[in-house]
Motif scaffolding. Sequence first.
Motif, PDB file in Angstrom:
ATOM      1  N   GLN A   1       0.840  -1.194   0.000  1.00 36.30           N
ATOM      2  CA  GLN A   1       0.000   0.000   0.000  1.00 36.30           C
ATOM      3  C   GLN A   1       0.884   1.257   0.000  1.00 36.30           C
ATOM      4  O   GLN A   1       0.605   2.203  -0.742  1.00 36.30           O
ATOM      5  CB  GLN A   1      -0.919  -0.026   1.240  1.00 36.30           C
ATOM      6  CG  GLN A   1      -2.015   1.026   1.226  1.00 36.30           C
ATOM      7  CD  GLN A   1      -2.850   1.002  -0.061  1.00 36.30           C
ATOM      8  OE1 GLN A   1      -3.124  -0.062  -0.631  1.00 36.30           O
ATOM      9  NE2 GLN A   1      -3.219   2.180  -0.556  1.00 36.30           N
ATOM     10  N   SER A   2       1.982   1.226   0.762  1.00 37.76           N
ATOM     11  CA  SER A   2       2.834   2.421   0.794  1.00 37.76           C
ATOM     12  C   SER A   2       3.541   2.608  -0.555  1.00 37.76           C
ATOM     13  O   SER A   2       3.735   3.726  -1.009  1.00 37.76           O
ATOM     14  CB  SER A   2       3.836   2.357   1.947  1.00 37.76           C
ATOM     15  OG  SER A   2       4.809   1.379   1.675  1.00 37.76           O
ATOM     16  N   PHE A   3       3.884   1.494  -1.234  1.00 35.19           N
ATOM     17  CA  PHE A   3       4.463   1.616  -2.579  1.00 35.19           C
ATOM     18  C   PHE A   3       3.448   2.260  -3.520  1.00 35.19           C
ATOM     19  O   PHE A   3       3.768   3.152  -4.294  1.00 35.19           O
ATOM     20  CB  PHE A   3       4.849   0.240  -3.148  1.00 35.19           C
ATOM     21  CG  PHE A   3       6.000  -0.417  -2.445  1.00 35.19           C
ATOM     22  CD1 PHE A   3       6.971   0.334  -1.800  1.00 35.19           C
ATOM     23  CD2 PHE A   3       6.120  -1.807  -2.441  1.00 35.19           C
ATOM     24  CE1 PHE A   3       8.041  -0.281  -1.151  1.00 35.19           C
ATOM     25  CE2 PHE A   3       7.180  -2.434  -1.803  1.00 35.19           C
ATOM     26  CZ  PHE A   3       8.138  -1.672  -1.153  1.00 35.19           C
ATOM     27  N   LYS A   4       2.205   1.777  -3.429  1.00 36.53           N
ATOM     28  CA  LYS A   4       1.150   2.304  -4.319  1.00 36.53           C
ATOM     29  C   LYS A   4       0.986   3.807  -4.119  1.00 36.53           C
ATOM     30  O   LYS A   4       0.867   4.556  -5.084  1.00 36.53           O
ATOM     31  CB  LYS A   4      -0.188   1.617  -4.010  1.00 36.53           C
ATOM     32  CG  LYS A   4      -0.364   0.333  -4.770  1.00 36.53           C
ATOM     33  CD  LYS A   4      -1.807  -0.118  -4.755  1.00 36.53           C
ATOM     34  CE  LYS A   4      -1.884  -1.510  -5.348  1.00 36.53           C
ATOM     35  NZ  LYS A   4      -2.761  -2.409  -4.671  1.00 36.53           N
ATOM     36  N   GLU A   5       0.985   4.216  -2.845  1.00 37.49           N
ATOM     37  CA  GLU A   5       0.805   5.644  -2.563  1.00 37.49           C
ATOM     38  C   GLU A   5       1.970   6.454  -3.113  1.00 37.49           C
ATOM     39  O   GLU A   5       1.781   7.508  -3.706  1.00 37.49           O
ATOM     40  CB  GLU A   5       0.664   5.873  -1.054  1.00 37.49           C
ATOM     41  CG  GLU A   5      -0.758   5.581  -0.607  1.00 37.49           C
ATOM     42  CD  GLU A   5      -0.891   5.395   0.897  1.00 37.49           C
ATOM     43  OE1 GLU A   5      -0.022   5.883   1.646  1.00 37.49           O
ATOM     44  OE2 GLU A   5      -1.875   4.736   1.309  1.00 37.49           O
ATOM     45  N   MET A   6       3.183   5.931  -2.930  1.00 32.30           N
ATOM     46  CA  MET A   6       4.354   6.651  -3.432  1.00 32.30           C
ATOM     47  C   MET A   6       4.277   6.762  -4.962  1.00 32.30           C
ATOM     48  O   MET A   6       4.480   7.832  -5.523  1.00 32.30           O
ATOM     49  CB  MET A   6       5.625   5.895  -3.005  1.00 32.30           C
ATOM     50  CG  MET A   6       6.929   6.617  -3.276  1.00 32.30           C
ATOM     51  SD  MET A   6       7.440   6.563  -4.968  1.00 32.30           S
ATOM     52  CE  MET A   6       7.930   4.866  -5.129  1.00 32.30           C
ATOM     53  N   ILE A   7       3.925   5.643  -5.619  1.00 31.57           N
ATOM     54  CA  ILE A   7       3.879   5.634  -7.083  1.00 31.57           C
ATOM     55  C   ILE A   7       2.861   6.668  -7.592  1.00 31.57           C
ATOM     56  O   ILE A   7       3.111   7.372  -8.572  1.00 31.57           O
ATOM     57  CB  ILE A   7       3.557   4.215  -7.610  1.00 31.57           C
ATOM     58  CG1 ILE A   7       4.727   3.263  -7.316  1.00 31.57           C
ATOM     59  CG2 ILE A   7       3.266   4.231  -9.110  1.00 31.57           C
ATOM     60  CD1 ILE A   7       4.444   1.793  -7.581  1.00 31.57           C
ATOM     61  N   SER A   8       1.739   6.792  -6.871  1.00 25.88           N
ATOM     62  CA  SER A   8       0.693   7.700  -7.349  1.00 25.88           C
ATOM     63  C   SER A   8       1.136   9.163  -7.311  1.00 25.88           C
ATOM     64  O   SER A   8       0.499  10.014  -7.912  1.00 25.88           O
ATOM     65  CB  SER A   8      -0.590   7.504  -6.542  1.00 25.88           C
ATOM     66  OG  SER A   8      -0.382   8.012  -5.240  1.00 25.88           O
ATOM     67  N   THR A   9       2.266   9.456  -6.628  1.00 22.85           N
ATOM     68  CA  THR A   9       2.745  10.848  -6.592  1.00 22.85           C
ATOM     69  C   THR A   9       3.749  11.138  -7.714  1.00 22.85           C
ATOM     70  O   THR A   9       4.195  12.266  -7.872  1.00 22.85           O
ATOM     71  CB  THR A   9       3.473  11.146  -5.252  1.00 22.85           C
ATOM     72  OG1 THR A   9       4.679  10.347  -5.216  1.00 22.85           O
ATOM     73  CG2 THR A   9       2.606  10.809  -4.050  1.00 22.85           C
TER      74      THR A   9
END
Length: 321
Positions: A10-18
């Motif tokens: 989930q933290s990877f996904k959030e980082m990628i979305s930025t």
Amino acid sequence: EKRNGDVLQQSFKEMISTLPKENRWGFLEDYYQYQGFWISPSFLQGALSAQQQFQAQPTDVILCSSLRTGTGWLKSLTFATITRTSYNDSTTPLLHTLPHDVVPFLEFDHSQFSTNLHLGIPLLATHLPYSFLPKSIIDSGCKIIYICRDPKDTFVSLYHFIAGHCKSKNAQPIQLDEAFELFYEGVSPFGPYWDHVLGYWKASLEHPDKLMFLKYEELVEDTVLYLKKIAEFMGYPFSSEEQQQGVPENIVQLCSFDNLSGLEVNKTGKHCEGQGNLEMENNIFFRKGKVGDWKNYLTTEMAQRFDQRTMQKLSGSGLSL
Ligand code: A3P
């Protein structure tokens, strides 16, 4: 442990979305720019997981490449070489498995299944740039083989691959001249292509005993010679007896474009079956297998611009493509 894994994903996904994103190629998903390279979110997520979790063994051999530079061919040659005492010409899994499926991808299979990657043989593949490799690959001192290709042929092959894949999913493929401009600018999967090549080239100069740098064109020119070098480098050299028996020549014949592309599995089978956008026909991995096919698609002006770009990008590196 599963919960920790989920939180991490989930933290990877959030980082990628930025991250900056882009989709002028008309891919089935947006591409994201991370540490200088364009990459699909699923591969990036897999790369980040692998960076945290993957433990390389010193005996591993990692096959590295950008897209469409001969990855499948290198997979088949190394797989057949390492497994030559376990299988013969009529039992090798290559007769009924797509070359891409005999060696798993670090950033892709690892993220999807996160189980034992080694499948009994110490081969693993990746499209990641050198600077993205998990630290354990560098620290363990395992062997790395990189294959690259003339950027013009790489582009033409990539264009057909993406256009063919889009068509099969009923998406509108981009025109060749638009794709050319994007590739030229560095906007392509795992691109800029030249930077991908240069990362591995520089590392091969620093660690020639650990990183073998190959060109598709050289491999086409004298496949038996290069296969012998590859076998030696991996630590599976052909004995003089094997050489007398023509074992290297047999492997080259087994893995030749004509032989593999004619097998039923590679004509009608599917890769990543049931995995949505990732699913594709195996035959998309076998197009022509020729050097210089760009001449049939690029104008003289386009080719000259590309060559200038290559010279400018590689200048001072000692590498020519
Ligand atoms: P073309 O599109 O120019 O034909 P990758 O496996 O990295 O995606 O590379 C695909 C390219 O390698 C394609 O190039 C494909 O046809 C070619 N190829 C596939 N198998 C091959 C083989 N056994 N020998 C030589 N080239 C091969």
